[in-house]
Design a protein around this motif. Structure first.
Motif, PDB file in Angstrom:
ATOM      1  N   ARG A  77       0.812  -1.224   0.000  1.00  0.00           N
ATOM      2  CA  ARG A  77       0.000   0.000   0.000  1.00  0.00           C
ATOM      3  C   ARG A  77       0.848   1.279   0.000  1.00  0.00           C
ATOM      4  NH1 ARG A  77      -4.900  -0.729   4.177  1.00  0.00           N
ATOM      5  NH2 ARG A  77      -3.174  -1.122   5.626  1.00  0.00           N
ATOM      6  N   LYS A  78       2.173   1.121   0.016  1.00  0.00           N
ATOM      7  CA  LYS A  78       3.042   2.290  -0.160  1.00  0.00           C
ATOM      8  C   LYS A  78       3.265   2.590  -1.647  1.00  0.00           C
ATOM      9  CE  LYS A  78       4.273   2.805   4.263  1.00  0.00           C
ATOM     10  NZ  LYS A  78       3.400   1.791   4.843  1.00  0.00           N
ATOM     11  N   LEU A  79       2.850   1.681  -2.512  1.00  0.00           N
ATOM     12  CA  LEU A  79       3.110   1.819  -3.944  1.00  0.00           C
ATOM     13  C   LEU A  79       1.982   2.584  -4.638  1.00  0.00           C
ATOM     14  CD1 LEU A  79       4.245  -1.840  -4.813  1.00  0.00           C
ATOM     15  CD2 LEU A  79       5.698   0.107  -4.194  1.00  0.00           C
ATOM     16  N   THR A  80       2.359   3.436  -5.593  1.00  0.00           N
ATOM     17  CA  THR A  80       1.366   4.018  -6.485  1.00  0.00           C
ATOM     18  C   THR A  80       0.919   2.940  -7.469  1.00  0.00           C
ATOM     19  OG1 THR A  80       2.980   4.707  -8.132  1.00  0.00           O
ATOM     20  CG2 THR A  80       2.521   6.266  -6.336  1.00  0.00           C
ATOM     21  N   SER A  95       7.965  -6.693 -13.529  1.00  0.00           N
ATOM     22  CA  SER A  95       9.288  -7.235 -13.185  1.00  0.00           C
ATOM     23  C   SER A  95       9.183  -8.664 -12.662  1.00  0.00           C
ATOM     24  CB  SER A  95       9.979  -6.347 -12.139  1.00  0.00           C
ATOM     25  OG  SER A  95       9.364  -6.480 -10.868  1.00  0.00           O
ATOM     26  N   MET A  96       8.008  -9.044 -12.182  1.00  0.00           N
ATOM     27  CA  MET A  96       7.767 -10.405 -11.686  1.00  0.00           C
ATOM     28  C   MET A  96       7.155 -11.291 -12.783  1.00  0.00           C
ATOM     29  SD  MET A  96       6.181  -9.015  -8.086  1.00  0.00           S
ATOM     30  CE  MET A  96       5.401 -10.523  -7.557  1.00  0.00           C
ATOM     31  N   GLU A  97       7.128 -10.735 -14.005  1.00  0.00           N
ATOM     32  CA  GLU A  97       6.582 -11.443 -15.172  1.00  0.00           C
ATOM     33  C   GLU A  97       5.091 -11.760 -15.005  1.00  0.00           C
ATOM     34  OE1 GLU A  97       9.151 -14.756 -16.037  1.00  0.00           O
ATOM     35  OE2 GLU A  97      10.777 -13.455 -16.737  1.00  0.00           O
ATOM     36  N   GLU A  98       4.393 -10.852 -14.322  1.00  0.00           N
ATOM     37  CA  GLU A  98       2.941 -10.933 -14.216  1.00  0.00           C
ATOM     38  C   GLU A  98       2.333  -9.910 -15.169  1.00  0.00           C
ATOM     39  OE1 GLU A  98       1.340 -13.154 -12.600  1.00  0.00           O
ATOM     40  OE2 GLU A  98       2.863 -13.976 -11.253  1.00  0.00           O
ATOM     41  N   GLN A  99       1.054 -10.050 -15.469  1.00  0.00           N
ATOM     42  CA  GLN A  99       0.411  -9.148 -16.417  1.00  0.00           C
ATOM     43  C   GLN A  99       0.134  -7.785 -15.779  1.00  0.00           C
ATOM     44  OE1 GLN A  99      -2.655 -12.190 -17.051  1.00  0.00           O
ATOM     45  NE2 GLN A  99      -2.310 -11.998 -19.251  1.00  0.00           N
ATOM     46  N   ALA A 100       0.462  -6.726 -16.508  1.00  0.00           N
ATOM     47  CA  ALA A 100       0.380  -5.366 -15.979  1.00  0.00           C
ATOM     48  C   ALA A 100      -1.037  -4.979 -15.579  1.00  0.00           C
ATOM     49  CB  ALA A 100       0.931  -4.373 -16.995  1.00  0.00           C
ATOM     50  N   PHE A 101      -2.052  -5.465 -16.323  1.00  0.00           N
ATOM     51  CA  PHE A 101      -3.428  -5.047 -16.045  1.00  0.00           C
ATOM     52  C   PHE A 101      -3.916  -5.526 -14.678  1.00  0.00           C
ATOM     53  CE2 PHE A 101      -4.426  -9.269 -17.692  1.00  0.00           C
ATOM     54  CZ  PHE A 101      -5.551  -9.638 -16.961  1.00  0.00           C
ATOM     55  N   ARG A 102      -3.222  -6.508 -14.117  1.00  0.00           N
ATOM     56  CA  ARG A 102      -3.609  -7.002 -12.796  1.00  0.00           C
ATOM     57  C   ARG A 102      -3.429  -5.924 -11.710  1.00  0.00           C
ATOM     58  NH1 ARG A 102      -6.884 -11.211 -13.608  1.00  0.00           N
ATOM     59  NH2 ARG A 102      -5.905 -12.900 -14.786  1.00  0.00           N
ATOM     60  N   ALA A 103      -2.537  -4.972 -11.972  1.00  0.00           N
ATOM     61  CA  ALA A 103      -2.266  -3.924 -10.979  1.00  0.00           C
ATOM     62  C   ALA A 103      -3.536  -3.168 -10.622  1.00  0.00           C
ATOM     63  CB  ALA A 103      -1.197  -2.963 -11.497  1.00  0.00           C
ATOM     64  N   LYS A 104      -4.334  -2.837 -11.633  1.00  0.00           N
ATOM     65  CA  LYS A 104      -5.572  -2.086 -11.383  1.00  0.00           C
ATOM     66  C   LYS A 104      -6.546  -2.924 -10.553  1.00  0.00           C
ATOM     67  CE  LYS A 104      -8.698   1.149 -13.645  1.00  0.00           C
ATOM     68  NZ  LYS A 104      -9.903   0.783 -12.926  1.00  0.00           N
ATOM     69  N   GLN A 105      -6.615  -4.209 -10.827  1.00  0.00           N
ATOM     70  CA  GLN A 105      -7.489  -5.083 -10.040  1.00  0.00           C
ATOM     71  C   GLN A 105      -7.052  -5.121  -8.579  1.00  0.00           C
ATOM     72  OE1 GLN A 105      -6.957  -8.627 -12.517  1.00  0.00           O
ATOM     73  NE2 GLN A 105      -9.140  -8.564 -13.050  1.00  0.00           N
ATOM     74  N   ILE A 106      -5.751  -5.253  -8.381  1.00  0.00           N
ATOM     75  CA  ILE A 106      -5.216  -5.314  -7.009  1.00  0.00           C
ATOM     76  C   ILE A 106      -5.468  -3.988  -6.298  1.00  0.00           C
ATOM     77  CG2 ILE A 106      -3.103  -5.543  -5.634  1.00  0.00           C
ATOM     78  CD1 ILE A 106      -2.045  -7.340  -8.008  1.00  0.00           C
ATOM     79  N   TYR A 107      -5.243  -2.890  -7.008  1.00  0.00           N
ATOM     80  CA  TYR A 107      -5.443  -1.559  -6.430  1.00  0.00           C
ATOM     81  C   TYR A 107      -6.893  -1.368  -5.995  1.00  0.00           C
ATOM     82  CZ  TYR A 107      -2.822   2.794  -5.838  1.00  0.00           C
ATOM     83  OH  TYR A 107      -2.106   3.844  -5.323  1.00  0.00           O
ATOM     84  N   GLU A 108      -7.828  -1.876  -6.792  1.00  0.00           N
ATOM     85  CA  GLU A 108      -9.244  -1.794  -6.421  1.00  0.00           C
ATOM     86  C   GLU A 108      -9.523  -2.578  -5.143  1.00  0.00           C
ATOM     87  OE1 GLU A 108     -11.456  -3.114  -9.795  1.00  0.00           O
ATOM     88  OE2 GLU A 108     -11.178  -1.224 -10.908  1.00  0.00           O
ATOM     89  N   TRP A 109      -8.929  -3.751  -5.030  1.00  0.00           N
ATOM     90  CA  TRP A 109      -9.091  -4.541  -3.807  1.00  0.00           C
ATOM     91  C   TRP A 109      -8.547  -3.787  -2.595  1.00  0.00           C
ATOM     92  CZ3 TRP A 109     -12.219  -8.378  -2.915  1.00  0.00           C
ATOM     93  CH2 TRP A 109     -12.605  -9.220  -3.968  1.00  0.00           C
TER      94      TRP A 109
END
Length: 353
Positions: free
Chosen positions: A10-13, A23-37
């Protein structure tokens, strides 16, 4: 991975989180899903992020941590106010308050563990300041108090006041970041105009609020409108005189066009004379403002007493006759040390709820 070496997610934008996932070879669009959670659904457990695959949730648990705040104890006052002590991830304790009234549900939140300002009438001022709260720790207080409002009164929060433990403007970056998450459409989506930051008065930071053109409300804990008396009860005034504060507030108003609220406790025999009211009325001429007269709540460390109701009413009427918008705020939660100036981690063996 050791929990100390994990990244506090939660310190990350959103952009930083996206970069971490790539960098972990995960899909970038997942970031928005995680941020919503994290920020819309206030989720503090990766396992509950149900639209993410189990392998991704496991990866997140290995790389990141969520330093959630938890309720340690909650006490309910005879007037329905609820005071909570919250435990932080490092074991520190803070307090927050739910103040229910017929027309609003207000969360009073803390911004620091303890306080460094030593105001003579405030219990928190007799504690040491241990550290600033992070933005997510302030956000968590709002979420937890909001849950109490729904569970106990069936009403959502309508207002947030940063009037708990600590001086918000000495934790400027985290306080503003917390307001951003609370008011953002991809956060709690609460209108900034329903959020009030209260300060003991740090002139250069008030000017910075103006430069940042903040949209929330600003309240100044004034309590005396002459320097001699204010120095006596609020040592911060020695470096931030009334003249310096007036100049900073005028600058703030010119930048934001936001009126200011002055908070004024009427202490018996100290600042309760009509000459004190005249000084306050004169100070109010600097910019559009209103005055909240606050009942004093006695604490063990100080010998101040609340002025009589008659004196408070006369004081308020004098201000109104001078054209100053004036409200009298009666204390809430006094019987459980939840009222203004009483927060000092004083818990009970019988929480009440």
């Amino acid at each position: 991975m050791d929990s100390k070496s994990k990244i506090d997610i939660r310190k990350l934008t959103l952009d930083q989180l996206r970069g971490q996932l790539v960098s972990m070879e995960e899909q970038a669009f997942r970031a928005k899903q995680i941020y919503e959670w994290l920020w819309q659904k206030s989720c503090t457990d990766f396992d509950e992020m149900s639209n993410l695959s189990k392998p991704l949730r496991d990866t997140l648990k290995q790389a990141f941590t969520i330093n959630a705040v938890n309720v340690r104890q909650a006490q309910q006052s005879a007037d329905s106010t609820i005071k909570s002590s919250f435990v932080l991830h490092d074991g520190n304790i803070i307090e927050g308050v739910l103040i229910p009234t017929p027309d609003r549900m207000t969360a009073c939140v803390s911004s620091q563990v303890g306080c460094s300002l030593t105001c003579k009438f405030c219990a928190t001022g007799y504690m040491d300041r241990k550290r600033n709260l992070h933005a997510d720790e302030i956000y968590d207080q709002v979420v937890l108090i909001g849950k109490q409002a729904m569970e106990n009164y069936g009403q959502p929060l309508t207002n947030i006041v940063y009037m708990g433990m600590g001086e918000p403007l000495l934790n400027y970056a985290n306080v503003l970041a917390s307001v951003q998450r609370i008011s953002a459409p991809d956060g709690l989506n609460m209108a900034a105009k329903r959020i009030t930051i209260s300060t003991a008065g740090i002139a250069k930071m008030i000017k910075k609020l103006g430069d940042d053109q903040v949209r929330f409300n600003l309240a100044l804990s004034l309590h005396a409108a002459n320097d001699k008396k204010r120095n006596e009860i609020m040592p911060i005034n020695e470096q931030n005189s009334l003249q310096a504060l007036a100049e900073a507030l005028k600058y703030y108003y010119a930048k934001t066009k936001n009126p200011v609220t002055y908070e004024y406790i009427v202490f018996n025999g100290f600042n309760d004379d009509l000459s004190d009211a005249q000084e306050l009325a004169s100070f109010c001429k600097h910019l559009p403002c209103k005055v909240n007269i606050i009942e004093y709540n006695p604490i063990a460390f100080a010998e101040f007493e609340n002025a009589s109701e008659d004196k408070i009413d006369r004081f308020a009427d004098f201000l109104r006759n001078k054209g100053v918008i004036t409200n009298i705020r009666r204390s809430r939660g006094k019987d459980i040390d939840a009222a203004c100036g009483q927060l000092a981690i004083k818990e009970t063996a019988n929480p009440g709820i």
